[in-house]
Write a protein that holds these residues in place. Structure first.
Motif, PDB file in Angstrom:
ATOM      1  N   SER A  25       0.802  -1.219   0.000  1.00 35.80           N
ATOM      2  CA  SER A  25       0.000   0.000   0.000  1.00 35.80           C
ATOM      3  C   SER A  25       0.838   1.273   0.000  1.00 35.80           C
ATOM      4  CB  SER A  25      -0.937   0.001   1.221  1.00 35.80           C
ATOM      5  OG  SER A  25      -0.184   0.150   2.415  1.00 35.80           O
ATOM      6  N   ASP A  26       2.150   1.139  -0.108  1.00 35.61           N
ATOM      7  CA  ASP A  26       3.038   2.300  -0.070  1.00 35.61           C
ATOM      8  C   ASP A  26       3.774   2.446  -1.398  1.00 35.61           C
ATOM      9  OD1 ASP A  26       5.982   3.360   0.493  1.00 35.61           O
ATOM     10  OD2 ASP A  26       4.634   4.195   2.008  1.00 35.61           O
ATOM     11  N   PRO A  27       3.820   3.650  -1.965  1.00 39.08           N
ATOM     12  CA  PRO A  27       4.482   3.842  -3.268  1.00 39.08           C
ATOM     13  C   PRO A  27       5.970   3.467  -3.276  1.00 39.08           C
ATOM     14  CG  PRO A  27       3.226   5.808  -2.671  1.00 39.08           C
ATOM     15  CD  PRO A  27       3.180   4.882  -1.494  1.00 39.08           C
ATOM     16  N   ILE A  28       6.679   3.703  -2.186  1.00 37.71           N
ATOM     17  CA  ILE A  28       8.097   3.331  -2.139  1.00 37.71           C
ATOM     18  C   ILE A  28       8.229   1.808  -2.220  1.00 37.71           C
ATOM     19  CG2 ILE A  28      10.209   3.295  -0.737  1.00 37.71           C
ATOM     20  CD1 ILE A  28       9.675   6.062  -1.855  1.00 37.71           C
ATOM     21  N   ARG A  29       7.395   1.112  -1.455  1.00 36.11           N
ATOM     22  CA  ARG A  29       7.470  -0.351  -1.460  1.00 36.11           C
ATOM     23  C   ARG A  29       7.047  -0.920  -2.802  1.00 36.11           C
ATOM     24  NH1 ARG A  29       6.029   0.538   4.190  1.00 36.11           N
ATOM     25  NH2 ARG A  29       3.820   0.162   3.808  1.00 36.11           N
ATOM     26  N   ILE A  30       6.044  -0.318  -3.425  1.00 31.43           N
ATOM     27  CA  ILE A  30       5.661  -0.750  -4.784  1.00 31.43           C
ATOM     28  C   ILE A  30       6.850  -0.537  -5.725  1.00 31.43           C
ATOM     29  CG2 ILE A  30       4.212  -0.211  -6.773  1.00 31.43           C
ATOM     30  CD1 ILE A  30       2.166  -1.117  -5.081  1.00 31.43           C
ATOM     31  N   GLY A  31       7.527   0.597  -5.592  1.00 32.81           N
ATOM     32  CA  GLY A  31       8.696   0.851  -6.430  1.00 32.81           C
ATOM     33  C   GLY A  31       9.794  -0.171  -6.203  1.00 32.81           C
ATOM     34  N   LEU A  32       9.993  -0.561  -4.959  1.00 38.57           N
ATOM     35  CA  LEU A  32      10.990  -1.595  -4.667  1.00 38.57           C
ATOM     36  C   LEU A  32      10.596  -2.918  -5.307  1.00 38.57           C
ATOM     37  CD1 LEU A  32      11.671  -0.646  -0.951  1.00 38.57           C
ATOM     38  CD2 LEU A  32      13.335  -0.518  -2.836  1.00 38.57           C
ATOM     39  N   ASP A 103       2.425   0.032 -13.079  1.00 36.57           N
ATOM     40  CA  ASP A 103       3.003   0.511 -14.331  1.00 36.57           C
ATOM     41  C   ASP A 103       2.069   1.512 -15.013  1.00 36.57           C
ATOM     42  OD1 ASP A 103       5.158   0.413 -16.253  1.00 36.57           O
ATOM     43  OD2 ASP A 103       3.796  -0.704 -17.562  1.00 36.57           O
ATOM     44  N   ILE A 104       0.799   1.200 -15.061  1.00 32.30           N
ATOM     45  CA  ILE A 104      -0.186   2.087 -15.692  1.00 32.30           C
ATOM     46  C   ILE A 104      -0.230   3.437 -14.976  1.00 32.30           C
ATOM     47  CG2 ILE A 104      -2.669   2.449 -16.036  1.00 32.30           C
ATOM     48  CD1 ILE A 104      -2.819  -0.640 -16.557  1.00 32.30           C
ATOM     49  N   ASP A 105      -0.242   3.401 -13.647  1.00 32.09           N
ATOM     50  CA  ASP A 105      -0.360   4.625 -12.856  1.00 32.09           C
ATOM     51  C   ASP A 105       0.989   5.256 -12.500  1.00 32.09           C
ATOM     52  OD1 ASP A 105      -3.098   4.387 -12.904  1.00 32.09           O
ATOM     53  OD2 ASP A 105      -3.279   3.657 -10.851  1.00 32.09           O
ATOM     54  N   HIS A 106       2.074   4.655 -12.971  1.00 31.57           N
ATOM     55  CA  HIS A 106       3.434   5.146 -12.704  1.00 31.57           C
ATOM     56  C   HIS A 106       3.755   5.199 -11.209  1.00 31.57           C
ATOM     57  CE1 HIS A 106       3.573   6.103 -16.930  1.00 31.57           C
ATOM     58  NE2 HIS A 106       2.492   6.823 -16.794  1.00 31.57           N
ATOM     59  N   VAL A 107       3.190   4.270 -10.458  1.00 31.73           N
ATOM     60  CA  VAL A 107       3.447   4.215  -9.019  1.00 31.73           C
ATOM     61  C   VAL A 107       4.838   3.615  -8.795  1.00 31.73           C
ATOM     62  CG1 VAL A 107       2.737   3.227  -6.807  1.00 31.73           C
ATOM     63  CG2 VAL A 107       1.011   3.974  -8.468  1.00 31.73           C
ATOM     64  N   GLY A 108       5.630   4.284  -7.999  1.00 27.83           N
ATOM     65  CA  GLY A 108       6.949   3.782  -7.656  1.00 27.83           C
ATOM     66  C   GLY A 108       8.015   4.012  -8.699  1.00 27.83           C
TER      67      GLY A 108
END
Length: 119
Positions: A25-32, A103-108
Motif C-alpha cells: 500500500s506504499d508507493p516506495i514499497r511498490i517501487g521496490l 506501471d499504468i499509474d506510474h506508481v513507484g
C-alpha cells in the motif's frame, strides 16, 4: 568468525493476504517490488529511493516481514530478492496485477537502481 544474524522470513504457507496488501500500500514499497520484479538478487546499496537510508531499511523490512521479499546477509552486506514464486503459489495473479496497475499509474517510478556498492 562472528555469526551473522539472518532475518526471519515467513514460510510460503505463512504468507497471508492482509500483511501482503498492507506492504503493497506504499508507493516506495511498490517501487521496490517493481525494481526487484526481474527476480535478480540486489544489494541494498544498489537500491535508490527518495528517502533516508533508515527509511529505506524500514520499507525493506516491511516487505520481508510480509513475505514479499527474502533478505540474505553476507558479511556486512545485505541482499534482497522478490519471492515471486512463493507469492504466485499463495495468491495466483496478485503480483502481476499489482505490477501492471503500478506501471499504468506510474506508481513507484521514482525508485530504482543506482551504482551502489551492493550492500
Amino acid at each position: 568468525m562472528p555469526v551473522m544474524h539472518q532475518a526471519p522470513h515467513p514460510d510460503t504457507a505463512e504468507i497471508t493476504l492482509i500483511p501482503v496488501m498492507a506492504a503493497l500500500s506504499d508507493p516506495i514499497r511498490i517501487g521496490l517490488v517493481r525494481t526487484l520484479s526481474d527476480c535478480r538478487e540486489r544489494g541494498w546499496g544498489e537500491l535508490r529511493a527518495p528517502v533516508a537510508k533508515s527509511t529505506l531499511s524500514h520499507h525493506l523490512r516491511v516487505l520481508r516481514d510480509a513475505g514479499i521479499t527474502r533478505t540474505r546477509q553476507e558479511g556486512t552486506r545485505c541482499y534482497v530478492t522478490l519471492r515471486r514464486d512463493d507469492l504466485e503459489r499463495r495468491f495466483p495473479g496478485l503480483l502481476n496485477a499489482v505490477l501492471a496497475a503500478a506501471d499504468i499509474d506510474h506508481v513507484g517510478r521514482h525508485v530504482g537502481l543506482g551504482t551502489g556498492n551492493g550492500g
